[in-house]
Design a protein around this motif. Structure first.
Motif, PDB file in Angstrom:
ATOM      1  N   GLN A  76       8.771   5.422  -7.122  1.00 59.84           N
ATOM      2  CA  GLN A  76       8.880   6.263  -8.303  1.00 59.84           C
ATOM      3  C   GLN A  76       9.639   7.521  -7.915  1.00 59.84           C
ATOM      4  OE1 GLN A  76       5.333   6.148 -10.522  1.00 59.84           O
ATOM      5  NE2 GLN A  76       5.722   8.067 -11.535  1.00 59.84           N
ATOM      6  N   ALA A  77      10.752   7.746  -8.561  1.00 61.62           N
ATOM      7  CA  ALA A  77      11.581   8.906  -8.259  1.00 61.62           C
ATOM      8  C   ALA A  77      10.934  10.173  -8.802  1.00 61.62           C
ATOM      9  CB  ALA A  77      12.966   8.718  -8.874  1.00 61.62           C
ATOM     10  N   PRO A  78      11.122  11.302  -8.122  1.00 61.13           N
ATOM     11  CA  PRO A  78      10.586  12.565  -8.633  1.00 61.13           C
ATOM     12  C   PRO A  78      11.161  12.857 -10.014  1.00 61.13           C
ATOM     13  CG  PRO A  78      11.456  12.831  -6.401  1.00 61.13           C
ATOM     14  CD  PRO A  78      11.826  11.452  -6.862  1.00 61.13           C
ATOM     15  N   GLY A  79      10.325  13.361 -10.889  1.00 62.13           N
ATOM     16  CA  GLY A  79      10.777  13.687 -12.234  1.00 62.13           C
ATOM     17  C   GLY A  79      10.795  12.496 -13.167  1.00 62.13           C
ATOM     18  N   ASN A  80      10.490  11.308 -12.662  1.00 59.11           N
ATOM     19  CA  ASN A  80      10.470  10.120 -13.501  1.00 59.11           C
ATOM     20  C   ASN A  80       9.183  10.141 -14.322  1.00 59.11           C
ATOM     21  OD1 ASN A  80      10.796   7.617 -14.610  1.00 59.11           O
ATOM     22  ND2 ASN A  80      11.135   6.563 -12.686  1.00 59.11           N
ATOM     23  N   HIS A  81       9.268   9.832 -15.602  1.00 60.15           N
ATOM     24  CA  HIS A  81       8.105   9.900 -16.481  1.00 60.15           C
ATOM     25  C   HIS A  81       7.360   8.574 -16.562  1.00 60.15           C
ATOM     26  CE1 HIS A  81       9.085  13.915 -17.750  1.00 60.15           C
ATOM     27  NE2 HIS A  81      10.328  13.534 -17.978  1.00 60.15           N
ATOM     28  N   MET A  82       7.620   7.678 -15.643  1.00 62.17           N
ATOM     29  CA  MET A  82       6.939   6.390 -15.648  1.00 62.17           C
ATOM     30  C   MET A  82       5.474   6.587 -15.278  1.00 62.17           C
ATOM     31  SD  MET A  82       9.234   4.137 -16.429  1.00 62.17           S
ATOM     32  CE  MET A  82       8.852   2.562 -15.761  1.00 62.17           C
ATOM     33  N   THR A  83       4.593   5.850 -15.911  1.00 62.32           N
ATOM     34  CA  THR A  83       3.174   5.908 -15.621  1.00 62.32           C
ATOM     35  C   THR A  83       2.831   4.758 -14.689  1.00 62.32           C
ATOM     36  OG1 THR A  83       2.771   6.801 -17.818  1.00 62.32           O
ATOM     37  CG2 THR A  83       0.887   5.889 -16.663  1.00 62.32           C
ATOM     38  N   ALA A  84       2.302   5.074 -13.521  1.00 58.02           N
ATOM     39  CA  ALA A  84       1.877   4.038 -12.597  1.00 58.02           C
ATOM     40  C   ALA A  84       0.561   3.455 -13.101  1.00 58.02           C
ATOM     41  CB  ALA A  84       1.700   4.619 -11.203  1.00 58.02           C
ATOM     42  N   ALA A  85       0.305   2.209 -12.756  1.00 58.55           N
ATOM     43  CA  ALA A  85      -0.932   1.557 -13.197  1.00 58.55           C
ATOM     44  C   ALA A  85      -2.149   2.361 -12.766  1.00 58.55           C
ATOM     45  CB  ALA A  85      -0.993   0.137 -12.651  1.00 58.55           C
ATOM     46  N   SER A  86      -2.083   3.031 -11.620  1.00 58.23           N
ATOM     47  CA  SER A  86      -3.217   3.823 -11.144  1.00 58.23           C
ATOM     48  C   SER A  86      -3.397   5.112 -11.946  1.00 58.23           C
ATOM     49  CB  SER A  86      -3.037   4.148  -9.664  1.00 58.23           C
ATOM     50  OG  SER A  86      -1.862   4.921  -9.482  1.00 58.23           O
ATOM     51  N   ASP A  87      -2.393   5.512 -12.742  1.00 62.41           N
ATOM     52  CA  ASP A  87      -2.461   6.737 -13.534  1.00 62.41           C
ATOM     53  C   ASP A  87      -2.986   6.505 -14.945  1.00 62.41           C
ATOM     54  OD1 ASP A  87      -1.425   8.139 -11.390  1.00 62.41           O
ATOM     55  OD2 ASP A  87       0.635   8.013 -12.128  1.00 62.41           O
ATOM     56  N   ILE A  88      -3.373   5.299 -15.267  1.00 64.91           N
ATOM     57  CA  ILE A  88      -3.852   4.998 -16.616  1.00 64.91           C
ATOM     58  C   ILE A  88      -5.276   5.515 -16.776  1.00 64.91           C
ATOM     59  CG2 ILE A  88      -4.460   3.155 -18.219  1.00 64.91           C
ATOM     60  CD1 ILE A  88      -2.140   1.581 -17.099  1.00 64.91           C
ATOM     61  N   ASP A  89      -5.491   6.254 -17.839  1.00 62.88           N
ATOM     62  CA  ASP A  89      -6.792   6.839 -18.146  1.00 62.88           C
ATOM     63  C   ASP A  89      -7.529   5.911 -19.108  1.00 62.88           C
ATOM     64  OD1 ASP A  89      -8.976   8.346 -18.844  1.00 62.88           O
ATOM     65  OD2 ASP A  89      -7.829  10.036 -19.626  1.00 62.88           O
ATOM     66  N   GLN A  90      -8.406   5.080 -18.574  1.00 68.19           N
ATOM     67  CA  GLN A  90      -9.154   4.130 -19.400  1.00 68.19           C
ATOM     68  C   GLN A  90     -10.348   4.777 -20.095  1.00 68.19           C
ATOM     69  OE1 GLN A  90      -8.585   0.778 -20.067  1.00 68.19           O
ATOM     70  NE2 GLN A  90      -6.606   1.096 -19.105  1.00 68.19           N
ATOM     71  N   ASP A  91     -10.667   6.026 -19.733  1.00 65.71           N
ATOM     72  CA  ASP A  91     -11.840   6.690 -20.295  1.00 65.71           C
ATOM     73  C   ASP A  91     -11.544   7.533 -21.525  1.00 65.71           C
ATOM     74  OD1 ASP A  91     -13.423   5.614 -18.254  1.00 65.71           O
ATOM     75  OD2 ASP A  91     -12.975   7.288 -16.921  1.00 65.71           O
TER      76      ASP A  91
END
Length: 117
Positions: free
Chosen positions: A24-39
């Motif tokens: 993931q490049a710096p400044g990229n707005h991609m959401t990694a699977a680990s960044d998903i807020d399931q709560d």
């Protein structure tokens, strides 16, 4: 001879699999699977990206519940403008649920009327 072949095949397989990792490049707005807020569930009643961006954060589950006057095409507009399409999207006549990912052009779509509503 078999050992050399097996070792070479294993090395080849590892090198191919190593290429599957995405950085993931710096400044990229991609959401990694680990960044998903399931709560957290963010509920919105508009498809417009500028309004959604003021209410929700990237990676949250988001639920779009259109009003009675909303046309059927608004669900598709919401999905295209606000959902991270790398993950599942659930769309029914009553609403759309997905993982929120703001588009970069959200501010470009704003008009003075949008900011007031």
């Amino acid at each position: 001879m078999k050992r050399i072949f097996v070792a070479g095949l294993a090395g080849f397989a590892l090198s191919v699999l190593a290429g599957c990792q995405q950085s993931q490049a710096p400044g990229n707005h991609m959401t990694a699977a680990s960044d998903i807020d399931q709560d957290t569930l963010c509920q919105v009643s508009t498809w417009k990206p500028i309004n959604v961006a003021s209410q929700c954060e990237a990676g949250q589950k988001i639920l779009y519940r259109p009003g009675d006057e909303a046309g059927s095409e608004q669900s598709a507009l919401f999905t295209a403008a606000n959902c991270d399409l790398r993950f599942s999207v659930s769309a029914t006549p009553g609403g759309t649920a997905c993982i929120y990912r703001p588009i970069r052009s959200a501010n470009a779509l704003a008009t003075p009327d949008d900011a007031a509503s």
